[in-house]
Design an enzyme around this catalytic site. Sequence first.
Site, PDB file in Angstrom:
ATOM      1  N   GLY A  96      52.986 -70.401  48.190  1.00 39.16           N
ATOM      2  CA  GLY A  96      53.120 -70.062  46.776  1.00 39.16           C
ATOM      3  C   GLY A  96      52.748 -71.212  45.867  1.00 39.16           C
ATOM      4  CB  SER A  97      54.156 -72.211  42.591  1.00 39.88           C
ATOM      5  OG  SER A  97      54.188 -70.901  42.112  1.00 39.88           O
TER       6      SER A  97
END
Lengths: 579, 80
Positions: free
Chosen positions: A301-302
């Site tokens: 993810g981020s």
Amino acid sequence: MSFDNQHSQDHAAKVIVPELAGRRRFILACFMLVMCALIWRAIDLQVLNNAFLQKRGEAVYLRDIKLPAYRGKISDAEGHALAISAPVSSVWINPKQLDLAGRKVEFAKLLGLSVANLDKKLKKVGARRFVYLRRHMDPQVAEQIDAMQLSGVYLQKEYRRYYPDGEVAAHLVGFTNIDDEGQEGLELALNSQLKGVAGVERVLRDGKRRMVKHIDDIRAPIPGKDVQLSIDRRLQYLAYRELKVAVAQQQAKSGSLVMLDPTTGEVLAVANQPAFNPNDRSRLKPSHVRNRAFTDVFEPGSTMKPFTVAAGMESGLFNDKSIIDTNPGRMKVGRSQVRDHRNYGEIDLATLLLKSSNVASSKIAMTVEPEGFWNMLNKLGFGQPTRNGFPGEAHGKLVSYERWRPIERATLAFGYGMSTSVLQLAHAYSAIANDGLLQPVSLIKGLRAEPAERVMTAEVAIQIRAMLQGVVSKAGTAPRAQVQGYTVAGKTGTVKKFAKGGYSEDKYLGIFAGMVPANKPELVMVVLIDEPQAGDYYGGLVAAPVFSRIMSGAMRLMNIAPDNIAKPTVVAALDRGIQ
Amino acid sequence: MAVLVMVSALSVVYVKYDSRLKFNQLQGEFREQDRLGVEWSRLQLEQHTWSSNNRIEKFAREKLNLQVPSAEQIIYLKVK
């Protein structure tokens, strides 16, 4: 005698019965034949088969006894033992010779069995010649059994493995089975090194097969080698304790963390929840044994965004003053759409990381050359194991740029469509922490297999670190990762878990990856909380506090000077102690 | 000549006997080394059980009432 002979000879000479001469010769021939057979047999036994028969003879009274080798110690970086062997005794019997001589009650008591249980056991094994009654006994109790001098009861010296820290380092160290063979973790990976070679001793036995005399050592046991790991027992304990508390509080399914020294690549702490006690494995669940931080992969993810930004800056197409237009907060890629939480408008790279903008990240990824982007991720170690020797280490997944579709290129920028282990992610962050130089991961202290590799320029790494400091500010996603007295750089990640048929709407991973002190990082750590159920699920809320607590303790333990405090006002002189 | 042969023969016997004796001693010392190694590991184990972080923390918090100082309580000193 001579008379008798004389007599029979006379007799034979006198009475010659011609028709019996053939019979006499026949009998003589028979005797000759028997004699020949006897001579042949004698030669056969004494000359031809001598060696073989001698061996068989010796086998009756000589016996080779195996001497177990001492298994090497596993210790932490400071030399504190994490796994250590201590001698114990095992009691075995030969049921064919067993004679308890009416002392069954005493015998059973010393073995820790009830008489009924002992009877049941003996009944079951009546036809065998070698049966363990009890393994790994206290040597002192075993000596009492030996003193009873029961026929058919024997002692065997063995080693038992103890793990003084129990659960704390269990996933990394692993454990051995009852025969002292490594089964999991580093005990398995380093088994040949730790194990040593068992020795053999020759003894003389009497008719009842009791040992009478020690003849000689055919081969002395060669003790295994000690292994010193890179992990630090104090940091490991701190990490274990904080993770355990956090996973329980968040009612999470599991949790993992890895702490690295970015300048050497050495792993300083690895913790996972749920954990197991290696000293008592009677209720062991396979899912508890897994070293999730090394073997399980997830979509980062981020937490990938700093690398996307780094790739953008390395390409020369972006710099710290570049402005990316994210209006209107979403972007169409092919038939799919990339969205932000809200419309951030025109932002620079620091704001991209601070607000964690998916659209801006995707725009960078769509602008830079796919090959360059892939090269950066590949060099950072994504999609390949770290080759630290841990059994079952995850590879992760990174699709080659030649097969990227536009949407894949866009989602890769914010960490979807690829997978990594906690260790790999921490390793990649260590490159940012170490001014762009990536050190190979090492679990063994002082072992440097390969030279460090440059994955990004020092300027880019330093700029990324400066931007990541914003993430832990009040305006960023993880103010709760702050460590009192120190500058912190890091990035949060909140990942929807991929479930059947698509991304789940209620199952999340909360991640925080960071480094302290931000100006000159000494420690890098990634914390992952899997499926927190207690309400919060953002990486900045579930993982960042764990990071903060462990790091503030670690800074104190490692004696790292604070770099983010007001100038001290109290002046002290050290020449006669602190005054 | 005969005397020399006799002396040499006897010295061979003596050296053989001596080497056997020394070998035996060596074996004994090895066994002692083993025993001490085992004792050492047992003592280490004991030490680690007593000094486990878990136990120390519990002791510090409950018996000695120690606690980690909060940020406000820490005063940094400037060394002259």
